[in-house]
Design a protein around this motif. Sequence first.
Motif, short mmCIF file in Angstrom:
data_model
loop_
_atom_site.label_atom_id
_atom_site.label_comp_id
_atom_site.label_asym_id
_atom_site.label_seq_id
_atom_site.Cartn_x
_atom_site.Cartn_y
_atom_site.Cartn_z
N ALA A 16 -1.90 8.09 -9.56
CA ALA A 16 -1.47 6.72 -9.85
C ALA A 16 -0.10 6.71 -10.53
CB ALA A 16 -2.51 6.02 -10.73
N GLU A 17 0.11 7.64 -11.45
CA GLU A 17 1.41 7.72 -12.14
C GLU A 17 2.53 8.08 -11.16
OE1 GLU A 17 1.17 10.42 -15.38
OE2 GLU A 17 -0.46 9.34 -16.39
N ARG A 37 1.88 -5.79 -12.28
CA ARG A 37 2.50 -5.70 -10.97
C ARG A 37 1.61 -6.30 -9.88
NH1 ARG A 37 5.64 0.21 -11.37
NH2 ARG A 37 7.37 -0.63 -12.63
N GLU A 80 11.58 -2.30 -7.62
CA GLU A 80 11.79 -3.43 -8.53
C GLU A 80 12.59 -4.55 -7.87
OE1 GLU A 80 11.48 -5.83 -11.72
OE2 GLU A 80 10.45 -3.89 -11.47
N GLU A 89 3.34 5.10 -8.71
CA GLU A 89 4.17 4.03 -9.27
C GLU A 89 5.63 4.44 -9.31
OE1 GLU A 89 3.64 0.97 -10.21
OE2 GLU A 89 1.47 0.85 -10.01
N ALA A 90 5.89 5.67 -9.69
CA ALA A 90 7.28 6.13 -9.80
C ALA A 90 7.96 6.23 -8.44
CB ALA A 90 7.30 7.49 -10.50
N VAL A 116 -2.91 -0.34 -8.52
CA VAL A 116 -1.78 -1.14 -9.00
C VAL A 116 -2.00 -1.58 -10.44
CG1 VAL A 116 -0.44 -3.24 -8.60
CG2 VAL A 116 -1.32 -1.92 -6.65
N ARG A 117 -0.94 -1.51 -11.24
CA ARG A 117 -1.01 -2.01 -12.61
C ARG A 117 -1.22 -3.52 -12.60
NH1 ARG A 117 4.42 0.95 -15.00
NH2 ARG A 117 3.72 3.13 -14.74
N THR A 155 7.72 -5.47 -5.13
CA THR A 155 6.52 -4.97 -4.47
C THR A 155 6.71 -3.49 -4.16
OG1 THR A 155 4.94 -5.42 -2.69
CG2 THR A 155 7.26 -5.53 -2.11
N TYR A 156 5.79 -2.92 -3.40
CA TYR A 156 5.80 -1.49 -3.12
C TYR A 156 6.40 -1.21 -1.75
CZ TYR A 156 2.72 -1.07 -7.14
OH TYR A 156 2.20 -1.11 -8.41
N TRP A 173 7.19 2.02 -6.18
CA TRP A 173 7.53 0.69 -6.68
C TRP A 173 9.02 0.40 -6.46
CZ3 TRP A 173 5.48 -3.78 -7.66
CH2 TRP A 173 6.22 -4.74 -8.37
#
Length: 732
Positions: free
Chosen positions: A500-501, A546, A510, A504-505, A542-543, A514-515, A508
């Motif tokens: 998951a970490e 987000r 910005e 996201e890096a 997903v966080r 979205t992804y 994602w």
Amino acid sequence: MTAEVTQLIAIEAAEHVAESSFYIPMTGPATRPRCSLKHDDTFIVLDSHGDIGASAGGPDGLFNADTRYLARLEMVLDEVQPLLLGSNLRDDNSALTVDLTNSDVYRNGRLALQKDTLHIVRSIFLWRGTAYQRIALQNHGDRQASFDLTLLFDNDFADLFEVRGERRPRRGVGSSRLLGPADVVLEYSGLDGQVRITALHFEPRPTRLAVHSATFHFELEPKEATALFVAVSCNKPIMHKPAPFFRGLLAHRREMRRSTSGAASIETSNDIFNEVLCQAMADLNMLMTETPQGRYPYAGIPWYSTTFGRDGLITALQMLWVDPRIAQGVLRRLAFFQAKTTDPLADAEPGKILHEMRGGEMAALREVPFAQYYGSVDSTSLFVLLAGLYVERTGDDETLAELWPAIEAALQWIDGPGDPDKDGFIEYQRATEQGLANQGWKDSFDAIFHADGQLAEGYIALAEVQGYVFAGKRLAARCARRLGMIDRAAQLESAALLLAERFEAAFWCEELGTYAVALDGAKRPCKVRTSNAGQLLFTGIVRPERARRVAADLMSQKFFSGWGIRTVARGEARYNPMSYHDGSVWPHDNALIALGFARYGLKHCVAHLFKGLFDAASYMDLRRLPELFCGFPRERRRGPVLYPVACAPQAWASATPFSLLEAALGLEFDAARGEIRLRDPRLPEFLNEVLLRDLRLGPSSVDLRVRRHGDEVSLEVVRTRGQIQVSIVLTH
């Protein structure tokens, strides 16, 4: 635009199509509407008159195990086609009934049979590899009706991929012969060494019988009625006699009723939505196939009536709350066919879960790689995910223990060959040029691309697949804990959190809010707004902060057409509302997104999406959601624009209404506590009441009623059987 430029564009378009393996061409509209019937490994595509091959434009035929066993069966009266009064599928999809009458028939320049004199009823059903047909006739005239009824038949024993448009340099040899005064045999000796047989049996004996026609002469007095019967069997022993029509029909309907017993039933305050649900359940029941490992939902008719891994897994997931036995059959079958060796042509590696299997001649000869084909990047992680969800839904530790070796093998593939560069993400690239270029659920050649429209190349890591792995590993950790494997459970949970970490890096964007849909072979993110981000919500990777941004984007006009969420947002480089994967609306995709909205408590989004898809279904023929439809914006007083070669019925499209209801009600099952919870339930505005009957949890079951009061609901437990509790949980 110059002629030269136009020609160049046409050439480039043709080259793209040529690159797309196993493309299904659209050659033109059918001149008569088509309908389908299916029983186990046999299905039939007929036109509105009950004929096969009598009009152009459809994939007509009687098919068994990916081979066409009858390409033509046309009825004429005195060499003239009858007139259609109407045709209807029975509500449970068990039979097709066609009402016809005669046109004016002239002999020697005189009117011999006035139109509308005869009422002809064709009743057709499939059972155990045989197509049965009864043709009933009644004379409604005031004088004797004398006429010939002729059935014209033929076959090509085409492989399904030939019917789809593939061309073969060589084929086997066919022949036809009479087997007696009422029987005809059509044979084909294939290049694979197999002999395939179609047997036609007529009752009573035809007046004249030839290898491609059967003629019955009738002289019916006023009000007199009669009937004839035809049975067409696929690959039965030559001396096999099919069951009588009515005996077979009753047995078929009894089997269908038995197969649906034990599943929850649903009734609502909206009559149209009830029709949607009834059609969906009938379609799913028709697509179910008895296999040695259990019942399996074949993906769709006509092109996908076989075992597909991804489709079966997602359909079972969607129907898990209604009938978890579907998931058990899917998991057992896919575990049985899990890859044990490496085979590049089949894209097989130890631990991978099947993508597709075929039983036709071309697959046997490896002219297509799909005899047992493993070229999907997501089936393996979805297998782990569904196994975990099934155990949580049922508490079935016995099946878990049976499946655990297959789950472990799948996890070993995910962490091994599935991640060739060891960056923590599952990636794909086809092993040979014969395989599928894209191996996620969006498997069109142009489905994965960059913001400038350039196609992604190299090993591709899809966003939603990383989510499947995340959810699968967390669920597998709980399964390991149930089996007493504490260290393995901790290892899997830790791996999921690390994924998951990293996800996201890497994914994602910005600037998009979205992804990215994917990372290409150079680890460059494909910065395109797609519905894949919505499926990430379903997986829980997903966080929360987000998730709200992703949901807002998906429900904006760029994505939401008014009928559903598009696969690609309007304005992206390859956006096309008429494309297969780059701007169309897929019901099953929307269903998973709705479950994702519910996971994050976004019930207003669920209700809005639910309403759009319900409205779309209300416009569809038979209230049946198709595989996909076009992504054009909704207009007042108009229904959605259909996609020309969409499969209908399609299993995961048929399962969509059930997923939408699950998302709206927030259904959760706790087998250990014997408890069913409704988390933040909210019904859409078109539903005032929902009644669920025989909702099962272990040996117990419950009937419950949910009523809408504005944005809130009330719950009534109507009846319980055994020890079971039902509660509402409010968290938002």
